[in-house]
Design a protein around this motif. Structure first.
Motif, PDB file in Angstrom:
ATOM      1  N   GLU A 167     -34.984  -6.935  16.817  1.00 44.89           N
ATOM      2  CA  GLU A 167     -35.431  -6.323  15.567  1.00 44.89           C
ATOM      3  C   GLU A 167     -35.651  -7.413  14.530  1.00 44.89           C
ATOM      4  N   ARG A 168     -36.730  -7.263  13.760  1.00 50.26           N
ATOM      5  CA  ARG A 168     -37.024  -8.194  12.665  1.00 50.26           C
ATOM      6  C   ARG A 168     -37.230  -7.399  11.387  1.00 50.26           C
ATOM      7  N   ARG A 169     -36.642  -7.884  10.290  1.00 50.43           N
ATOM      8  CA  ARG A 169     -36.767  -7.211   9.005  1.00 50.43           C
ATOM      9  C   ARG A 169     -37.236  -8.210   7.959  1.00 50.43           C
ATOM     10  N   LEU A 170     -38.200  -7.801   7.142  1.00 45.24           N
ATOM     11  CA  LEU A 170     -38.702  -8.635   6.056  1.00 45.24           C
ATOM     12  C   LEU A 170     -38.022  -8.241   4.760  1.00 45.24           C
ATOM     13  N   MET A 171     -37.537  -9.225   4.021  1.00 47.09           N
ATOM     14  CA  MET A 171     -36.952  -8.970   2.706  1.00 47.09           C
ATOM     15  C   MET A 171     -36.863 -10.278   1.936  1.00 47.09           C
ATOM     16  N   GLY A 172     -36.464 -10.168   0.673  1.00 50.27           N
ATOM     17  CA  GLY A 172     -36.402 -11.359  -0.160  1.00 50.27           C
ATOM     18  C   GLY A 172     -34.997 -11.627  -0.660  1.00 50.27           C
ATOM     19  N   SER A 173     -34.840 -12.768  -1.299  1.00 56.21           N
ATOM     20  CA  SER A 173     -33.652 -13.169  -2.044  1.00 56.21           C
ATOM     21  C   SER A 173     -32.479 -13.539  -1.151  1.00 56.21           C
ATOM     22  N   SER A 174     -31.386 -13.927  -1.807  1.00 60.01           N
ATOM     23  CA  SER A 174     -30.161 -14.311  -1.105  1.00 60.01           C
ATOM     24  C   SER A 174     -29.478 -13.139  -0.427  1.00 60.01           C
ATOM     25  N   TYR A 175     -29.977 -11.945  -0.638  1.00 56.26           N
ATOM     26  CA  TYR A 175     -29.414 -10.760   0.022  1.00 56.26           C
ATOM     27  C   TYR A 175     -29.407 -10.927   1.544  1.00 56.26           C
ATOM     28  N   LYS A 176     -30.322 -11.711   2.072  1.00 55.23           N
ATOM     29  CA  LYS A 176     -30.377 -11.943   3.519  1.00 55.23           C
ATOM     30  C   LYS A 176     -29.098 -12.619   4.018  1.00 55.23           C
ATOM     31  N   PHE A 177     -28.600 -13.615   3.294  1.00 57.31           N
ATOM     32  CA  PHE A 177     -27.333 -14.236   3.677  1.00 57.31           C
ATOM     33  C   PHE A 177     -26.233 -13.186   3.774  1.00 57.31           C
TER      34      PHE A 177
END
Length: 276
Positions: free
Chosen positions: A193-203
């Motif tokens: 699964e791959r998800r696109l998103m922004g910002s440090s929220y990924k960490f």
């Protein structure tokens, strides 16, 4: 820093972080004009006003520490080299913010001897706070809109840990940076699964065991990553540059540009051999 130091700093920061989040949400809901900085990145009045609030508070909370902040840097402010300093990105993910995506964050980190030793990431539109609660402890708290908390304990935090080193690999990718390159990089892993998103929220999603790997092959600066890296490492995760070395903060030359890096729940060799 001891656990007491982490908790005390979080408690001191909470009022201004929540106030800055409330300010940002006002602009997010109502809309605001967007300007372009010299590096072609966007900036809004929400970035500028939230940063001013946070810097003012930090100057009182930790008066002996230099504060390196994104918009002050863009305006030409420079700081003398320091062994211990603060990194601030008052609105990380401005592109997401102006596009109506909700995962923009407030990032505050304390750096000592080139490494982030404390990190706070707050996503005001999602009502989620992620923060180090000790050198090897990271927690997540859900915060109701408009809350005026004065202590982390009153936010009922729960400890988070990275996912076990087996099973399906979930990858996070930046919406706005080098998607094609990260797609190629991820071919070496059993990604389901791959998800696109922004910002440090990924960490933070990797830290909470919701995702496994986040390759960042575009340009970022230290204020984009230090707080998120601190949270992920405290939760048992890993952040390395593409050559396998740690990211160093407070770089000589003062451009604060990061190398390309990979954030992951497990050592990369473990993820490559994960059983799906």
């Amino acid at each position: 820093m001891t656990r007491h130091d982490h908790r005390a700093l979080t408690d001191a920061l909470l009022p201004v972080v929540l106030a800055a989040g409330k300010l940002e949400m006002g602009y997010f809901d109502a809309g605001c004009a967007v300007q372009t900085k010299a590096d072609q990145s966007p900036v809004t009045i929400a970035d500028q006003q939230a940063e001013a609030m946070i810097i003012t508070a930090l100057a009182e909370i930790m008066p002996d520490h230099a504060i390196v902040a994104e918009e002050a840097f863009a305006a030409g402010q420079r700081w003398a080299s320091s062994e211990t300093f603060l990194l601030v990105d008052a609105l990380d993910g401005t592109k997401q913010f102006v596009s109506g995506h909700r995962e923009f964050t407030i990032n505050i980190a304390l750096v000592h001897q080139g490494r982030p030793v404390y990190g706070l990431v707050y996503a005001p539109a999602l009502g989620e706070l992620f923060v180090t609660d000790g050198p090897d402890v990271a927690v997540r708290a859900l915060i109701e809109p408009g809350a005026a908390l004065t202590s982390l304990a009153s936010a009922n935090p729960s400890a988070i840990r990275v996912a076990p080193h087996f099973g399906a690999v979930v990858a996070l990718q930046s919406r706005s940076r080098n998607i094609d390159q990260s797609n190629v990089y991820l071919e070496a892993f059993p990604v389901t699964e791959r998800r696109l998103m922004g910002s440090s929220y990924k960490f933070c999603l990797v830290a909470a065991g919701i995702a496994d790997i986040y390759p960042q092959l575009g340009d970022t600066r230290e204020w984009d990553t230090a707080a998120g890296e601190a949270v992920l490492v405290a939760a048992g995760g890993h952040v390395v540059s593409v050559d396998g070395t740690p990211i160093r903060y407070g770089k000589t030359g003062g451009d604060y540009l990061n190398p390309k890096f990979i954030a992951s729940s497990a050592p990369l060799a473990n993820l490559k051999t994960a059983v799906c």
